[in-house]
Design a protein around this motif. Structure first.
Motif, PDB file in Angstrom:
ATOM      1  N   THR A  49      39.530  23.436  54.569  1.00 12.54           N
ATOM      2  CA  THR A  49      38.152  22.985  54.384  1.00 12.54           C
ATOM      3  C   THR A  49      37.970  21.548  54.866  1.00 12.54           C
ATOM      4  O   THR A  49      37.039  21.249  55.618  1.00 12.54           O
ATOM      5  CB  THR A  49      37.763  23.083  52.899  1.00 12.54           C
ATOM      6  OG1 THR A  49      38.235  24.317  52.399  1.00 12.54           O
ATOM      7  CG2 THR A  49      36.278  22.991  52.732  1.00 12.54           C
ATOM      8  N   VAL A  50      38.877  20.660  54.425  1.00 12.57           N
ATOM      9  CA  VAL A  50      38.753  19.259  54.835  1.00 12.57           C
ATOM     10  C   VAL A  50      38.847  19.152  56.351  1.00 12.57           C
ATOM     11  O   VAL A  50      38.056  18.458  56.995  1.00 12.57           O
ATOM     12  CB  VAL A  50      39.858  18.408  54.175  1.00 12.57           C
ATOM     13  CG1 VAL A  50      39.807  17.001  54.703  1.00 12.57           C
ATOM     14  CG2 VAL A  50      39.685  18.395  52.688  1.00 12.57           C
ATOM     15  N   SER A  51      39.815  19.874  56.941  1.00 14.60           N
ATOM     16  CA  SER A  51      39.977  19.803  58.386  1.00 14.60           C
ATOM     17  C   SER A  51      38.721  20.274  59.102  1.00 14.60           C
ATOM     18  O   SER A  51      38.328  19.683  60.115  1.00 14.60           O
ATOM     19  CB  SER A  51      41.155  20.665  58.836  1.00 14.60           C
ATOM     20  OG  SER A  51      42.296  20.317  58.137  1.00 14.60           O
ATOM     21  N   ALA A  52      38.103  21.325  58.578  1.00 17.58           N
ATOM     22  CA  ALA A  52      36.903  21.842  59.236  1.00 17.58           C
ATOM     23  C   ALA A  52      35.799  20.789  59.217  1.00 17.58           C
ATOM     24  O   ALA A  52      35.136  20.553  60.242  1.00 17.58           O
ATOM     25  CB  ALA A  52      36.439  23.122  58.547  1.00 17.58           C
ATOM     26  N   VAL A  53      35.622  20.133  58.059  1.00 18.69           N
ATOM     27  CA  VAL A  53      34.577  19.102  57.972  1.00 18.69           C
ATOM     28  C   VAL A  53      34.899  17.958  58.940  1.00 18.69           C
ATOM     29  O   VAL A  53      34.031  17.489  59.691  1.00 18.69           O
ATOM     30  CB  VAL A  53      34.461  18.597  56.518  1.00 18.69           C
ATOM     31  CG1 VAL A  53      33.531  17.397  56.462  1.00 18.69           C
ATOM     32  CG2 VAL A  53      33.939  19.687  55.606  1.00 18.69           C
ATOM     33  N   ILE A  54      36.174  17.531  58.941  1.00 20.20           N
ATOM     34  CA  ILE A  54      36.554  16.414  59.814  1.00 20.20           C
ATOM     35  C   ILE A  54      36.391  16.803  61.284  1.00 20.20           C
ATOM     36  O   ILE A  54      35.925  16.001  62.101  1.00 20.20           O
ATOM     37  CB  ILE A  54      38.004  15.980  59.509  1.00 20.20           C
ATOM     38  CG1 ILE A  54      38.068  15.338  58.124  1.00 20.20           C
ATOM     39  CG2 ILE A  54      38.499  14.977  60.546  1.00 20.20           C
ATOM     40  CD1 ILE A  54      39.452  15.006  57.679  1.00 20.20           C
ATOM     41  N   ALA A  55      36.736  18.044  61.620  1.00 12.83           N
ATOM     42  CA  ALA A  55      36.595  18.478  63.015  1.00 12.83           C
ATOM     43  C   ALA A  55      35.142  18.413  63.447  1.00 12.83           C
ATOM     44  O   ALA A  55      34.834  18.014  64.577  1.00 12.83           O
ATOM     45  CB  ALA A  55      37.135  19.892  63.182  1.00 12.83           C
ATOM     46  N   LEU A  56      34.232  18.788  62.541  1.00 13.33           N
ATOM     47  CA  LEU A  56      32.818  18.749  62.916  1.00 13.33           C
ATOM     48  C   LEU A  56      32.341  17.317  63.096  1.00 13.33           C
ATOM     49  O   LEU A  56      31.541  17.026  63.983  1.00 13.33           O
ATOM     50  CB  LEU A  56      31.981  19.470  61.861  1.00 13.33           C
ATOM     51  CG  LEU A  56      32.157  20.988  61.905  1.00 13.33           C
ATOM     52  CD1 LEU A  56      31.373  21.648  60.789  1.00 13.33           C
ATOM     53  CD2 LEU A  56      31.689  21.524  63.247  1.00 13.33           C
ATOM     54  N   ILE A  57      32.845  16.390  62.252  1.00 16.49           N
ATOM     55  CA  ILE A  57      32.494  14.976  62.431  1.00 16.49           C
ATOM     56  C   ILE A  57      33.040  14.491  63.769  1.00 16.49           C
ATOM     57  O   ILE A  57      32.360  13.807  64.536  1.00 16.49           O
ATOM     58  CB  ILE A  57      33.063  14.131  61.278  1.00 16.49           C
ATOM     59  CG1 ILE A  57      32.449  14.559  59.940  1.00 16.49           C
ATOM     60  CG2 ILE A  57      32.792  12.652  61.512  1.00 16.49           C
ATOM     61  CD1 ILE A  57      33.088  13.902  58.740  1.00 16.49           C
ATOM     62  N   ALA A  58      34.297  14.867  64.056  1.00 18.18           N
ATOM     63  CA  ALA A  58      34.950  14.385  65.275  1.00 18.18           C
ATOM     64  C   ALA A  58      34.287  14.949  66.519  1.00 18.18           C
ATOM     65  O   ALA A  58      34.221  14.282  67.552  1.00 18.18           O
ATOM     66  CB  ALA A  58      36.431  14.771  65.255  1.00 18.18           C
ATOM     67  N   TYR A  59      33.757  16.172  66.418  1.00 20.19           N
ATOM     68  CA  TYR A  59      33.214  16.824  67.610  1.00 20.19           C
ATOM     69  C   TYR A  59      31.997  16.108  68.167  1.00 20.19           C
ATOM     70  O   TYR A  59      31.676  16.257  69.344  1.00 20.19           O
ATOM     71  CB  TYR A  59      32.869  18.281  67.299  1.00 20.19           C
ATOM     72  CG  TYR A  59      32.412  19.033  68.521  1.00 20.19           C
ATOM     73  CD1 TYR A  59      33.323  19.372  69.504  1.00 20.19           C
ATOM     74  CD2 TYR A  59      31.078  19.352  68.710  1.00 20.19           C
ATOM     75  CE1 TYR A  59      32.925  20.020  70.645  1.00 20.19           C
ATOM     76  CE2 TYR A  59      30.665  20.011  69.855  1.00 20.19           C
ATOM     77  CZ  TYR A  59      31.594  20.346  70.814  1.00 20.19           C
ATOM     78  OH  TYR A  59      31.194  20.976  71.941  1.00 20.19           O
TER      79      TYR A  59
END
Lengths: 74, 230, 201
Positions: free
Chosen positions: B142-152
């Motif tokens: 979950t955390v990775s998914a949120v961070i990936a969306l911020i990073a994208y």
């Protein structure tokens, strides 16, 4: 094209070829390793399922139900 | 032959494509009029850029998929794609600095395009580091998914930098068509195709390894539960 | 919190004043960089614990259980963080001008806008990342590793805009201010989309 440029071009060609070779070798080894890992896991699973648990009542692990200081890192 | 087939023959399909790409980059294409032979660096450069963009886009889509459906398959897609995307971004930066040394006379300038790409590299490197530091699978996903969306967010910005700002980076794909002669487009698209094929095969292999890792984790938990039960 | 941030920035001003010899270095060229670097670090120190200080008493669970939208909690945290940041900026910006003997050319409105938008950008990212990392084992590392690269666009735009505003004659900061505005808008919109997932971790 000067001889120096030609030499650089040869280096570039070597670098790109090496890059592709390294990539291919890496992927091939990774594939082999994961296949080996799959086989091992399969083997271990079969072995584990083969022997029945000796004490059936207490097999469920005790899980703390209260979320406190110690659980934040879990 | 049967033995070869059993040993995941499809990985060998990459080799001939690699050879063809190398042939067209170095033999089957003319030297550029102004840049000379240094234009040959760009074929791989553009290929890496395409793959990196596609890879990070797959990461973002898979992250959205995970947040909606909560299945670890999406997480595996996101992680594998981000890893490979980071490798291709590294290749992009390295080939770009070499070309910049020849064409601009400097290894690195703080141009908007270069800056945005470097930020992209750092953010996704951080994303992958953070993945390693968490042990709970569902929480990590979950955390990775949120961070990936911020990073994208940086990916579209990076793509548009050379179109919005005055950058010294050349623009190849414009609204008016492709800014390149046909004889150079052929090796460019072949390199792009070869890189994309490498990406697809790499994804397949990496995801298989990640699934195997998940299997090992399951097995470990099962054994632990059994030992604690006894 | 704003007291700690203000004290920190004052200390940074002193340290920079000693580290950069005011007689030899042309301070005007590095002044905007020093200003925004200090604000960025102060924001990082102040905001990294926005969510973390809810943990010892587990008040976050209480907040989540309270009736009302989770988004309201996030926006409240964002607003309070922004106000702290604004107070800190108001108190310390004059100090920068005094200690680095930077000539003031009277562009109140533009400089105020840059300070507000830049402070908002710093605070938005810090609050978002603080929310993401709150329950993680290595929360501080997560926070810093992601905060610095994501703050780079804020730093670039604010420093360039401040340079344009403080130069004599006054330059045109609008290109940079528009970029900053867009970046602020993106990171205001993103939490609105993601807030459902921000804390369940």
């Amino acid at each position: 094209m000067s001889p120096l440029q030609h030499e650089y071009l040869v280096y570039l060609f070597a670098a790109y070829t090496a890059l592709f070779v390294i990539m291919f070798g890496f992927m091939y080894r990774m594939l082999q390793k994961s296949r080996k890992l799959d086989q091992d896991v399969q083997l271990l699973k079969e072995e584990l399922l083969g022997q029945p648990p000796q004490n059936a009542e207490v097999t469920s692990p005790v899980v703390p139900t209260v979320r406190g200081q110690g659980m934040q890192d879990a | 032959m049967k033995r070869l087939l059993a040993r995941d023959w499809w990985i060998w399909a990459v080799l001939p494509v690699m050879v063809v790409a190398l042939y067209f980059d170095f033999v089957g294409s003319p030297n550029d009029v102004t840049l000379g032979a240094s234009a040959r660096i760009l074929y791989f450069h553009i290929g890496s850029a395409t793959v990196a963009g596609v890879a990070f886009t797959i990461t973002a889509i898979a992250s959205i998929g995970y947040l909606i459906q909560r299945t670890l398959t999406w997480d595996i897609w996101a992680a594998a794609s981000a890893e490979i995307g980071l490798v291709f971004t590294t290749m992009l930066l390295v080939s770009g600095t070499i070309w910049g040394r020849i064409a601009w006379g400097a290894w690195w300038t703080w141009d908007p395009r270069l800056t945005a790409t470097l930020i992209l590299w750092v953010i996704f490197a951080a994303y992958l580091l953070l993945r390693e530091w968490s042990d709970n699978r569902a929480r990590r996903a979950t955390v990775s998914a949120v961070i990936a969306l911020i990073a994208y967010i940086d990916v579209p910005i990076d793509y548009m930098t050379i179109r919005w700002w005055r950058s010294i980076h050349p623009v190849i794909f414009t609204n008016q068509g492709i800014n390149m002669p046909i004889s150079m487009q052929i090796p460019m698209f072949i390199s792009m195709g070869a890189m994309t094929l490498v990406f697809i095969v790499w994804m397949a292999v990496r995801m298989r390894l990640m699934r195997a890792e998940l299997g090992v984790g399951d097995l470990k938990n099962a054994i632990r539960a059994r030992i604690e039960g006894q | 919190m704003w007291v700690a941030m203000t004290a920190f920035v004052v200390m940074v001003v002193f340290l920079f004043a000693f580290a950069l010899d005011t007689n030899r270095v042309r301070l005007a060229s590095v002044f905007p960089g020093i200003l925004w670097m200090s604000f960025l670090l102060a924001g990082m120190i102040g905001m990294s614990r926005t969510y973390a200080h809810e943990i010892p008493e587990d008040t976050l669970t209480g907040l989540v259980l309270a009736p009302g939208d989770r988004m309201a909690i996030f926006l409240a945290k964002l607003t309070s963080a922004f106000l702290f940041m604004a107070v800190m900026e108001l108190l310390t910006t004059p100090l920068f001008f005094v200690f680095f003997s930077e000539p003031w050319n009277g562009e109140w409105i533009l400089l105020g806008m840059t300070l507000a938008l830049g402070g908002l950008g710093i605070v938005e990212l810090a609050t978002l990342l603080s929310a993401v990392s709150v329950n993680l084992k290595s929360a501080e590392m997560v926070f810093m590793l992601l905060l610095f690269p994501l703050e780079i666009p804020v730093l670039i735009t604010t420093v360039e805009a401040t340079t344009a505003i403080l130069s004599n004659p006054v330059g045109n900061p609008w290109l940079w201010l528009h970029g900053l505005l867009a970046y602020d808008a993106i990171f205001l919109a993103l939490p609105l989309l993601l807030y459902e997932y921000l804390w369940e971790v």
